[in-house]
Design a protein around this motif. Structure first.
Motif, short mmCIF file in Angstrom:
data_model
loop_
_atom_site.label_atom_id
_atom_site.label_comp_id
_atom_site.label_asym_id
_atom_site.label_seq_id
_atom_site.Cartn_x
_atom_site.Cartn_y
_atom_site.Cartn_z
N ASP A 1 0.80 -1.22 0.00
CA ASP A 1 0.00 0.00 0.00
C ASP A 1 0.83 1.27 0.00
O ASP A 1 0.30 2.35 -0.21
CB ASP A 1 -0.91 0.02 1.23
N GLY A 2 2.11 1.15 0.28
CA GLY A 2 2.97 2.32 0.34
C GLY A 2 3.66 2.55 -0.99
O GLY A 2 3.28 1.99 -2.01
N ILE A 3 4.67 3.37 -0.95
CA ILE A 3 5.39 3.65 -2.18
C ILE A 3 6.78 3.01 -2.17
O ILE A 3 7.64 3.39 -2.94
CB ILE A 3 5.48 5.16 -2.44
N GLU A 4 6.96 2.00 -1.30
CA GLU A 4 8.24 1.32 -1.26
C GLU A 4 8.59 0.73 -2.62
O GLU A 4 9.74 0.62 -2.99
CB GLU A 4 8.24 0.22 -0.20
N GLY A 5 7.58 0.37 -3.37
CA GLY A 5 7.82 -0.19 -4.69
C GLY A 5 8.05 0.86 -5.76
O GLY A 5 8.24 0.53 -6.92
N ALA A 6 8.06 2.11 -5.38
CA ALA A 6 8.17 3.21 -6.35
C ALA A 6 9.62 3.51 -6.72
O ALA A 6 10.01 4.66 -6.84
CB ALA A 6 7.49 4.46 -5.80
N THR A 7 10.40 2.49 -6.90
CA THR A 7 11.80 2.71 -7.23
C THR A 7 12.00 3.11 -8.69
O THR A 7 13.07 3.54 -9.07
CB THR A 7 12.63 1.45 -6.93
N GLN A 8 10.96 2.98 -9.50
CA GLN A 8 11.07 3.32 -10.91
C GLN A 8 10.58 4.75 -11.17
O GLN A 8 10.02 5.04 -12.20
CB GLN A 8 10.27 2.33 -11.76
N THR A 9 10.77 5.62 -10.22
CA THR A 9 10.38 7.02 -10.39
C THR A 9 11.59 7.84 -10.79
O THR A 9 12.72 7.35 -10.80
CB THR A 9 9.82 7.61 -9.08
N ASN A 10 11.36 9.08 -11.08
CA ASN A 10 12.44 10.00 -11.42
C ASN A 10 12.87 10.80 -10.20
O ASN A 10 13.56 11.80 -10.34
CB ASN A 10 11.99 10.94 -12.54
N LEU A 11 12.44 10.39 -9.03
CA LEU A 11 12.83 11.10 -7.82
C LEU A 11 14.28 10.82 -7.48
O LEU A 11 14.78 9.72 -7.74
CB LEU A 11 11.97 10.64 -6.64
N SER A 12 14.90 11.77 -6.87
CA SER A 12 16.24 11.51 -6.35
C SER A 12 16.09 10.55 -5.17
O SER A 12 14.99 10.39 -4.61
CB SER A 12 16.89 12.81 -5.87
N ASP A 13 17.17 9.92 -4.79
CA ASP A 13 17.12 9.01 -3.65
C ASP A 13 16.61 9.73 -2.41
O ASP A 13 15.78 9.20 -1.67
CB ASP A 13 18.50 8.41 -3.36
N ASP A 14 17.08 10.93 -2.18
CA ASP A 14 16.66 11.70 -1.00
C ASP A 14 15.17 12.01 -1.02
O ASP A 14 14.49 11.91 0.00
CB ASP A 14 17.46 13.00 -0.87
N GLU A 15 14.65 12.38 -2.19
CA GLU A 15 13.22 12.69 -2.29
C GLU A 15 12.37 11.46 -2.04
O GLU A 15 11.37 11.50 -1.33
CB GLU A 15 12.90 13.26 -3.69
N LEU A 16 12.78 10.33 -2.62
CA LEU A 16 12.03 9.09 -2.44
C LEU A 16 12.08 8.63 -0.99
O LEU A 16 11.05 8.30 -0.39
CB LEU A 16 12.56 7.99 -3.36
N LEU A 17 13.26 8.64 -0.39
CA LEU A 17 13.39 8.22 1.00
C LEU A 17 12.59 9.10 1.94
O LEU A 17 11.92 8.62 2.86
CB LEU A 17 14.86 8.20 1.42
N SER A 18 12.62 10.40 1.72
CA SER A 18 11.87 11.34 2.56
C SER A 18 10.37 11.11 2.43
O SER A 18 9.64 11.10 3.42
CB SER A 18 12.22 12.77 2.15
N THR A 19 9.91 10.87 1.21
CA THR A 19 8.48 10.64 0.98
C THR A 19 8.02 9.34 1.63
O THR A 19 6.97 9.30 2.27
CB THR A 19 8.19 10.62 -0.54
N ILE A 20 8.81 8.29 1.50
CA ILE A 20 8.48 7.01 2.14
C ILE A 20 8.43 7.18 3.65
O ILE A 20 7.50 6.71 4.31
CB ILE A 20 9.48 5.91 1.73
N PHE A 21 9.43 7.85 4.21
CA PHE A 21 9.47 8.05 5.66
C PHE A 21 8.22 8.79 6.14
O PHE A 21 7.59 8.39 7.13
CB PHE A 21 10.73 8.81 6.08
N GLU A 22 7.85 9.87 5.47
CA GLU A 22 6.69 10.66 5.89
C GLU A 22 5.40 9.85 5.79
O GLU A 22 4.58 9.87 6.70
CB GLU A 22 6.58 11.95 5.05
N LEU A 23 5.22 9.15 4.68
CA LEU A 23 4.00 8.35 4.48
C LEU A 23 3.90 7.25 5.54
O LEU A 23 2.88 7.14 6.22
CB LEU A 23 4.01 7.72 3.08
N ASP A 24 4.94 6.47 5.69
CA ASP A 24 4.88 5.35 6.62
C ASP A 24 4.78 5.82 8.07
O ASP A 24 4.05 5.23 8.87
CB ASP A 24 6.08 4.43 6.43
#
Length: 186
Positions: free
Chosen positions: A63-86
């Protein structure tokens, strides 16, 4: 590498998704390692059992975005977004369930346990109607740290305080939740 405009658009879509998910009332949060097939299978089976029992479940790998590794986000943006959501899902879950197995409790799971324990503490202290009501651990690992200690006490400690509990099977976890913390009617 894609353009900054596309990266920004994807990031905005993930933030929108985060806000949309925040509006859903997840009763159960499934915490546990998610880095191999067995760990993912355990989390998915447990989430399915809770859903079949009538609960709204948030399982980060599904249900989260942990699987969203195929995005154009930088690593920092993706990690920050996952942390906030979870983190938000943990704080607002009524029932927090964590897989405590492994040589040590998974580091991400340990962080989620800390967030859940604080949410539970604030719920009691401030008599809130939201936040973690109970923490349920899943532990059937036979390894030990020392002859007298089966586990690192810091991530396990919160599960040893009432009303929190630790069980050795998924079925025990779901049965306890249904009997003690029945699903809310939608």
């Amino acid at each position: 590498r894609s353009s900054p405009v596309i990266s920004s658009l994807v990031f905005c879509l993930l933030l929108w998704y985060n806000r949309l998910m925040a509006e859903q009332n997840f009763e159960v949060y499934i915490a546990g390692p998610l880095f191999n097939a067995d760990e993912n299978s355990h989390n998915r089976k447990l989430a399915r059992m809770f859903r079949e029992a009538g609960y709204q479940v948030f399982n980060p790998i599904e249900d989260g975005i942990e699987g969203a590794t195929q995005t154009n986000l930088s690593d920092d943006e993706l990690l920050s977004t996952i942390f906030e959501l979870d983190s938000e899902r943990v704080r607002n879950a009524r029932i927090f369930v964590a897989n405590l197995n492994g040589a040590q409790v998974d580091d991400g799971t340990s962080v989620e346990i800390g967030i859940a324990a604080e949410s539970q503490r604030l719920r009691k202290l401030q008599e809130l109607k939201v936040g973690v009501e109970v923490m349920i651990g899943y532990f059937n690992d036979t390894r030990t740290i020392t002859p007298n200690m089966r586990r690192n006490p810091l991530p396990i400690g919160p599960f040893l305080k009432e009303p929190n509990v630790i069980f050795t099977t998924r079925k025990q976890i779901v049965v306890h939740a249904v009997e003690t913390y029945p699903p809310r009617q939608s």
